[in-house]
Scaffold this motif. Structure first.
Motif, PDB file in Angstrom:
ATOM      1  N   ARG A 111       0.808  -1.216   0.000  1.00  0.00           N
ATOM      2  CA  ARG A 111       0.000   0.000   0.000  1.00  0.00           C
ATOM      3  C   ARG A 111       0.843   1.269   0.000  1.00  0.00           C
ATOM      4  O   ARG A 111       0.342   2.338  -0.235  1.00  0.00           O
ATOM      5  CB  ARG A 111      -0.939   0.020   1.193  1.00  0.00           C
ATOM      6  CG  ARG A 111      -0.235   0.070   2.513  1.00  0.00           C
ATOM      7  CD  ARG A 111      -1.205  -0.135   3.651  1.00  0.00           C
ATOM      8  NE  ARG A 111      -0.524  -0.069   4.921  1.00  0.00           N
ATOM      9  CZ  ARG A 111       0.220  -1.024   5.438  1.00  0.00           C
ATOM     10  NH1 ARG A 111       0.382  -2.147   4.784  1.00  0.00           N
ATOM     11  NH2 ARG A 111       0.803  -0.880   6.609  1.00  0.00           N
ATOM     12  N   TRP A 117      -4.349   0.218  -0.202  1.00  0.00           N
ATOM     13  CA  TRP A 117      -4.045  -0.803  -1.202  1.00  0.00           C
ATOM     14  C   TRP A 117      -4.985  -0.751  -2.392  1.00  0.00           C
ATOM     15  O   TRP A 117      -4.573  -1.023  -3.511  1.00  0.00           O
ATOM     16  CB  TRP A 117      -4.025  -2.197  -0.587  1.00  0.00           C
ATOM     17  CG  TRP A 117      -5.238  -2.541   0.221  1.00  0.00           C
ATOM     18  CD1 TRP A 117      -6.430  -2.996  -0.238  1.00  0.00           C
ATOM     19  CD2 TRP A 117      -5.373  -2.436   1.629  1.00  0.00           C
ATOM     20  NE1 TRP A 117      -7.290  -3.187   0.797  1.00  0.00           N
ATOM     21  CE2 TRP A 117      -6.672  -2.847   1.967  1.00  0.00           C
ATOM     22  CE3 TRP A 117      -4.522  -2.047   2.646  1.00  0.00           C
ATOM     23  CZ2 TRP A 117      -7.141  -2.871   3.270  1.00  0.00           C
ATOM     24  CZ3 TRP A 117      -4.992  -2.071   3.936  1.00  0.00           C
ATOM     25  CH2 TRP A 117      -6.290  -2.479   4.227  1.00  0.00           C
ATOM     26  N   ASN A 118      -6.243  -0.403  -2.196  1.00  0.00           N
ATOM     27  CA  ASN A 118      -7.162  -0.332  -3.336  1.00  0.00           C
ATOM     28  C   ASN A 118      -6.783   0.798  -4.293  1.00  0.00           C
ATOM     29  O   ASN A 118      -6.936   0.658  -5.509  1.00  0.00           O
ATOM     30  CB  ASN A 118      -8.597  -0.166  -2.858  1.00  0.00           C
ATOM     31  CG  ASN A 118      -9.175  -1.447  -2.330  1.00  0.00           C
ATOM     32  OD1 ASN A 118      -8.778  -2.534  -2.727  1.00  0.00           O
ATOM     33  ND2 ASN A 118     -10.117  -1.343  -1.409  1.00  0.00           N
ATOM     34  N   GLU A 119      -6.286   1.906  -3.760  1.00  0.00           N
ATOM     35  CA  GLU A 119      -5.847   3.001  -4.626  1.00  0.00           C
ATOM     36  C   GLU A 119      -4.618   2.590  -5.426  1.00  0.00           C
ATOM     37  O   GLU A 119      -4.518   2.893  -6.620  1.00  0.00           O
ATOM     38  CB  GLU A 119      -5.528   4.232  -3.799  1.00  0.00           C
ATOM     39  CG  GLU A 119      -6.739   4.888  -3.193  1.00  0.00           C
ATOM     40  CD  GLU A 119      -6.371   6.051  -2.293  1.00  0.00           C
ATOM     41  OE1 GLU A 119      -5.235   6.568  -2.410  1.00  0.00           O
ATOM     42  OE2 GLU A 119      -7.213   6.437  -1.475  1.00  0.00           O
ATOM     43  N   THR A 162      -1.058  -6.181  -3.818  1.00  0.00           N
ATOM     44  CA  THR A 162      -2.007  -5.415  -3.003  1.00  0.00           C
ATOM     45  C   THR A 162      -3.089  -6.315  -2.422  1.00  0.00           C
ATOM     46  O   THR A 162      -3.764  -5.920  -1.475  1.00  0.00           O
ATOM     47  CB  THR A 162      -2.687  -4.315  -3.837  1.00  0.00           C
ATOM     48  OG1 THR A 162      -3.386  -4.905  -4.915  1.00  0.00           O
ATOM     49  CG2 THR A 162      -1.697  -3.284  -4.314  1.00  0.00           C
ATOM     50  N   SER A 164      -5.865  -6.887  -3.574  1.00  0.00           N
ATOM     51  CA  SER A 164      -7.153  -6.250  -3.786  1.00  0.00           C
ATOM     52  C   SER A 164      -7.902  -7.033  -4.857  1.00  0.00           C
ATOM     53  O   SER A 164      -7.483  -7.079  -6.020  1.00  0.00           O
ATOM     54  CB  SER A 164      -6.944  -4.796  -4.237  1.00  0.00           C
ATOM     55  OG  SER A 164      -8.147  -4.229  -4.655  1.00  0.00           O
ATOM     56  N   GLY A 167      -9.079  -4.769  -7.553  1.00  0.00           N
ATOM     57  CA  GLY A 167      -7.913  -4.296  -8.303  1.00  0.00           C
ATOM     58  C   GLY A 167      -7.412  -5.331  -9.296  1.00  0.00           C
ATOM     59  O   GLY A 167      -7.049  -4.998 -10.420  1.00  0.00           O
TER      60      GLY A 167
END
Length: 175
Positions: A111, A117-119, A162, A164, A167
């Motif tokens: 992250r 982490w999603n970004e 990540t 995600s 993601g």
């Protein structure tokens, strides 16, 4: 900041707006001005001011978009690839070298340096089409195509690390 960038760009090289584009920017500016004037008779002036601020941000982004409309897309893509590649290298280096970011002991999701982490996964997913275009287009030099391959590899590794789910799905969909 967007307004300052647009103002500096217009001072250095005025964009060539179509009459429809100039009409759009003028109408958007008039609308934001009207929102600002309505504060004087508004029941909730703070809420009207919030809408005026949001409108100013829209005008600033429209101005930056008009400014960047005249930039060569290849140079803009190469600059974006360099910035995203540097971000991904820094994120992966922080995972490998614990003294760069010591907080990975309690949470293993990649992250850093974005913070969420999603970004970071979304940035990785957005860079996949850019990396594919740079790597696959014969219009670019071999060095640029090799850089596109490296960007694509780094983006895929970052997206997976990540953890995600969205993601990873967006990365596959972008590819």
């Amino acid at each position: 900041a967007a307004a300052l960038v647009a103002a500096a760009g217009w001072a250095l090289r005025p964009p060539r707006l179509t009459p429809a584009g100039a009409l759009f920017l003028a109408a958007l500016g008039a609308f934001v001005l009207w929102q600002g004037v309505t504060i004087s008779w508004s029941i909730q002036a703070s809420r009207s001011w919030d809408y005026t601020n949001r409108g100013l941000v829209y005008v600033a982004f429209a101005a930056v978009g008009a400014l960047l409309g005249g930039v060569q897309h290849r140079r803009l893509a190469q600059a974006a690839a360099v910035l995203l590649g540097a971000l991904f290298v820094w994120a992966l280096a922080a995972k490998v070298l614990p003294w760069l970011h010591e907080d990975y002991g309690r949470l293993a999701r990649l992250r850093y340096p974005v913070g969420y982490w999603n970004e970071l996964a979304l940035l990785a997913a957005a860079s996949v089409p850019l990396g594919l275009w740079l790597a696959g287009s014969r219009a670019f030099d071999r060095r640029v195509r090799a850089g596109g391959v490296l960007l694509l590899y780094a983006a895929l590794v970052v997206a997976v690390l990540t953890y995600s789910r969205v993601g990873i799905v967006l990365t596959v969909a972008a590819a």
